[in-house]
Design a protein around this motif. Structure first.
Motif, PDB file in Angstrom:
ATOM      1  N   ALA A 169      56.359  17.920  60.224  1.00  0.00           N
ATOM      2  CA  ALA A 169      56.171  19.178  59.483  1.00  0.00           C
ATOM      3  C   ALA A 169      54.694  19.581  59.488  1.00  0.00           C
ATOM      4  O   ALA A 169      54.349  20.713  59.157  1.00  0.00           O
ATOM      5  N   ASN A 170      53.818  18.658  59.867  1.00  0.00           N
ATOM      6  CA  ASN A 170      52.368  18.907  59.815  1.00  0.00           C
ATOM      7  C   ASN A 170      51.922  19.975  60.825  1.00  0.00           C
ATOM      8  O   ASN A 170      52.123  19.828  62.030  1.00  0.00           O
ATOM      9  N   THR A 171      51.289  21.015  60.323  1.00  0.00           N
ATOM     10  CA  THR A 171      50.915  22.147  61.193  1.00  0.00           C
ATOM     11  C   THR A 171      49.898  21.748  62.262  1.00  0.00           C
ATOM     12  O   THR A 171      49.978  22.241  63.390  1.00  0.00           O
ATOM     13  N   PHE A 201      49.346   8.790  55.614  1.00  0.00           N
ATOM     14  CA  PHE A 201      49.089  10.058  54.918  1.00  0.00           C
ATOM     15  C   PHE A 201      49.236   9.867  53.401  1.00  0.00           C
ATOM     16  O   PHE A 201      48.414  10.345  52.620  1.00  0.00           O
ATOM     17  N   ASP A 202      50.301   9.158  53.003  1.00  0.00           N
ATOM     18  CA  ASP A 202      50.551   8.992  51.572  1.00  0.00           C
ATOM     19  C   ASP A 202      49.462   8.146  50.913  1.00  0.00           C
ATOM     20  O   ASP A 202      49.013   8.442  49.805  1.00  0.00           O
ATOM     21  N   LYS A 203      49.024   7.089  51.610  1.00  0.00           N
ATOM     22  CA  LYS A 203      47.992   6.223  51.025  1.00  0.00           C
ATOM     23  C   LYS A 203      46.657   6.942  50.934  1.00  0.00           C
ATOM     24  O   LYS A 203      45.959   6.847  49.928  1.00  0.00           O
ATOM     25  N   THR A 243      61.630  17.103  57.769  1.00  0.00           N
ATOM     26  CA  THR A 243      61.779  16.167  56.654  1.00  0.00           C
ATOM     27  C   THR A 243      63.274  15.859  56.496  1.00  0.00           C
ATOM     28  O   THR A 243      64.124  16.534  57.079  1.00  0.00           O
ATOM     29  N   ASP A 244      63.570  14.836  55.702  1.00  0.00           N
ATOM     30  CA  ASP A 244      64.945  14.348  55.630  1.00  0.00           C
ATOM     31  C   ASP A 244      65.936  15.436  55.216  1.00  0.00           C
ATOM     32  O   ASP A 244      65.689  16.190  54.280  1.00  0.00           O
ATOM     33  N   ASN A 245      67.051  15.470  55.917  1.00  0.00           N
ATOM     34  CA  ASN A 245      68.098  16.451  55.619  1.00  0.00           C
ATOM     35  C   ASN A 245      69.424  15.948  56.151  1.00  0.00           C
ATOM     36  O   ASN A 245      69.466  14.988  56.933  1.00  0.00           O
ATOM     37  N   ILE A 302      47.405  16.582  52.042  1.00  0.00           N
ATOM     38  CA  ILE A 302      46.291  16.414  52.979  1.00  0.00           C
ATOM     39  C   ILE A 302      46.225  17.615  53.920  1.00  0.00           C
ATOM     40  O   ILE A 302      45.153  18.135  54.213  1.00  0.00           O
ATOM     41  N   GLN A 303      47.389  18.052  54.375  1.00  0.00           N
ATOM     42  CA  GLN A 303      47.401  19.228  55.255  1.00  0.00           C
ATOM     43  C   GLN A 303      46.764  20.440  54.566  1.00  0.00           C
ATOM     44  O   GLN A 303      45.918  21.123  55.136  1.00  0.00           O
ATOM     45  N   ARG A 304      47.156  20.678  53.336  1.00  0.00           N
ATOM     46  CA  ARG A 304      46.615  21.829  52.596  1.00  0.00           C
ATOM     47  C   ARG A 304      45.109  21.706  52.411  1.00  0.00           C
ATOM     48  O   ARG A 304      44.357  22.658  52.609  1.00  0.00           O
ATOM     49  N   SER A 341      57.627   9.437  60.510  1.00  0.00           N
ATOM     50  CA  SER A 341      58.108   9.663  59.145  1.00  0.00           C
ATOM     51  C   SER A 341      57.336   8.778  58.182  1.00  0.00           C
ATOM     52  O   SER A 341      56.332   8.167  58.543  1.00  0.00           O
ATOM     53  N   GLY A 342      57.837   8.714  56.957  1.00  0.00           N
ATOM     54  CA  GLY A 342      57.166   7.898  55.950  1.00  0.00           C
ATOM     55  C   GLY A 342      57.317   6.413  56.230  1.00  0.00           C
ATOM     56  O   GLY A 342      56.465   5.610  55.843  1.00  0.00           O
ATOM     57  N   GLY A 343      58.391   6.034  56.894  1.00  0.00           N
ATOM     58  CA  GLY A 343      58.637   4.616  57.131  1.00  0.00           C
ATOM     59  C   GLY A 343      58.538   4.212  58.591  1.00  0.00           C
ATOM     60  O   GLY A 343      58.526   3.017  58.893  1.00  0.00           O
TER      61      GLY A 343
END
Ligand code: KG4
Ligand code: ZN
Length: 359
Positions: A296-298, A179-181, A324-326, A196-198, A149-151
Motif C-alpha cells: 500500500a506504500n506510495t 515499519f511498525d517498530k 492490506t488484508d481482505n 511513516i509514509q505520511r 506484509s507485517g509478518g
C-alpha cells in the motif's frame, strides 16, 4: 476462468491477523462484496497486536461482517459454489475463528470447503476486479511476486497458477514489522507503515541516512540491522534536540521525524525494488506482482513502477485496500483451488507457520 460470470462464486473468510474480513468473489476475479472490519483502533492502545484480544475481536465481528457482505452483494447461499478460508500462516487463535466459522457454514449449507494460504491470497489480489471495473488481462506467467506484509517478506516465482518457487525471503524481520517498530521509535503510533509514509511525504531534507542490507547477490532480505540503525539514528537526533531518552512523550520535531521517516522508508524501498527487478530479470518474468500491506506504500509503488517500466515489465499492484488484508484475495485464490478440484475436509486445522513455497 473468465470474470464475465460462469466461474465459481466463492464466499471467503480471512481472520489470520487483525482484520475480520468476508468477501464474495465471482470467477476468481470479480468482487461482489468485500467487507473488512479492522482492529487497528483496538490494537493502537497497546501499540501492537495482543493475540487473545485479536481472536476475541474476530468472534465479535465475524457475523456482522458476513451479514454486511450478503447485503452488499445482494445474493444468498443458493448462489454460492464454495467456501474458502485462510488456514495459515497467522495467529492460531485468530485463524481458528475464521476456520471454524467457515467449516460450520460449509457443513450446514452443504458447500465444498477450500483452505487458502494467506500469502497466496496476497499474490492473487492482483487478479481482482472491483465491481464495475473494466475487465483487464490476467497477469501473465511466468511472473515474480513480491509479498511484503507485517509478518512476511518474500519473493516468489510463479510459472503457472498455484505453483510457487521461493526466490528469496527475509532472514529476520518482515518489512512491515520494521515499519511498525520504527514508527514506534518515532512516536508515530501503530501501525507504523501508514504513519511513516505520511511523515515521509512532508520531508524536505532527503538524505541517505540509513544503511541497506544487500546480503551479497542473494535475493533474501534482512531488516533487523536497519531497525538497530534506526534506534541509533533516532537516539542521536533526540540528543541533538536535547530530548530525554526515557520520556518518549517528548517527541522529535516534525522536521526531524519527517526526515528520519523518509530515510528509513527509502532504505526499505530501495532494497525491495532492487532485488525484485533483479529477480524478475533472472527468472525471465513477464510481469511483477506486488502484494501485502506494505504494498500500500506510495513510495514503494512509485519506485517499483518506475523500475519495472524502464525494463518493459508490467507491474500489477492492487489498489491499497486490496493490498492490506481482505477477504476478496482469499476468494480469488480459493476459486483457483476450487477449480483445480481441491477440497478441504472438516479436519482443516490452523497452520500458524504454513509456508507458501520452497526453494
Ligand atoms: O498484509 P497486512 O495487512 O497484514 C499482514 O498480513 O501482516 O500488512 C500489515 C502491514 C503492517 O506492518 C503495516 O504497517 C504495513 O502493512 N502497512 C504499510 C502501509 N500500510 C500498511 N507499510 C508501509 N506503508 C503503508 N502505506
Ligand atoms: Zn497479510
Amino acid at each position: 476462468m473468465s470474470a464475465a460470470g460462469g466461474g465459481p462464486l466463492v464466499l471467503a473468510f480471512e481472520s489470520s491477523c487483525d482484520e475480520t474480513a468476508v468477501a464474495l468473489v465471482d470467477a476468481g476475479r470479480r468482487i461482489s462484496a468485500n467487507v473488512v472490519a479492522s482492529q487497528v483502533a483496538l490494537h493502537a492502545a497497546t501499540g501492537g497486536i495482543v493475540p487473545e484480544v485479536a481472536a476475541r475481536a474476530h468472534l465479535r465481528w465475524i457475523v456482522p461482517v458476513l451479514d454486511e457482505a450478503w447485503a452488499d452483494a445482494g445474493i444468498g447461499w443458493g448462489d454460492v459454489d464454495a467456501v474458502a478460508v485462510t488456514f495459515g500462516p497467522g495467529l492460531a487463535g485468530s485463524l481458528l475463528v475464521g476456520i471454524n466459522f467457515a467449516k460450520a457454514l460449509a457443513w450446514v449449507h452443504d458447500k465444498p470447503l477450500v483452505g487458502v494460504n494467506h500469502l497466496e491470497g496476497h499474490v492473487y489480489a492482483a487478479w481482482l476486479l472491483d465491481p464495475g471495473e473494466e475487465e483487464r488481462d490476467e497477469p501473465p506467467f511466468p511472473l515474480v511476486g513480491l509479498v511484503v506484509s507485517g509478518g512476511h517478506t518474500l519473493l516468489v516465482e510463479m510459472r503457472d497458477h498455484l505453483t510457487y518457487r521461493l526466490v528469496g525471503e527475509t532472514v529476520d524481520d518482515a518489512a512491515g514489522e520494521a515499519f511498525d517498530k520504527v514508527g514506534r521509535l518515532l512516536g508515530l503510533g501503530y501501525p507504523g507503515g501508514p504513519a511513516i509514509q505520511r511523515a515521509a511525504e512532508t520531508a524536505t531534507a532527503r538524505d541517505r541516512l540509513f544503511p541497506r542490507a544487500w546480503l551479497g547477490d542473494s535475493y533474501d532480505f534482512s531488516f533487523s540491522g536497519l531497525k538497530t540503525a534506526a534506534r541509533r539514528i533516532v537516539d542521536a537526533a533526540r540528543a541533538d534536540e536535547g530530548l530525554p531518552d526515557d520520556d518518549l512523550d517528548a517527541r522529535l520535531s516534525e522536521a526531524a521525524t519527517a526526515e528520519l521517516a523518509w530515510g528509513f522508508q527509502d532504505s526499505v524501498v530501495d532494497v525491495l525494488t532492487t532485488k525484485t527487478v533483479r529477480a524478475a530479470a533472472a527468472t525471465g518474468a513477464r510481469a511483477i506482482v506486488l502484494g501485502g500491506g506494505v504494498a500500500a506504500n506510495t513510495a514503494l509503488r512509485a519506485r517499483l513502477a518506475g523500475e519495472a517500466d524502464a525494463r518493459g515489465l508490467p507491474l500489477i499492484v492492487p489498489r491499497p485496500g486490496l493490498c492490506t488484508d481482505n477477504g476478496a484475495m482469499i476468494g480469488a485464490a480459493g476459486a483457483r483451488r476450487f477449480a483445480a478440484g481441491e477440497r478441504a475436509g472438516l479436519d482443516l486445522d490452523a497452520r500458524p507457520s504454513l509456508p507458501l513455497a520452497a526453494r
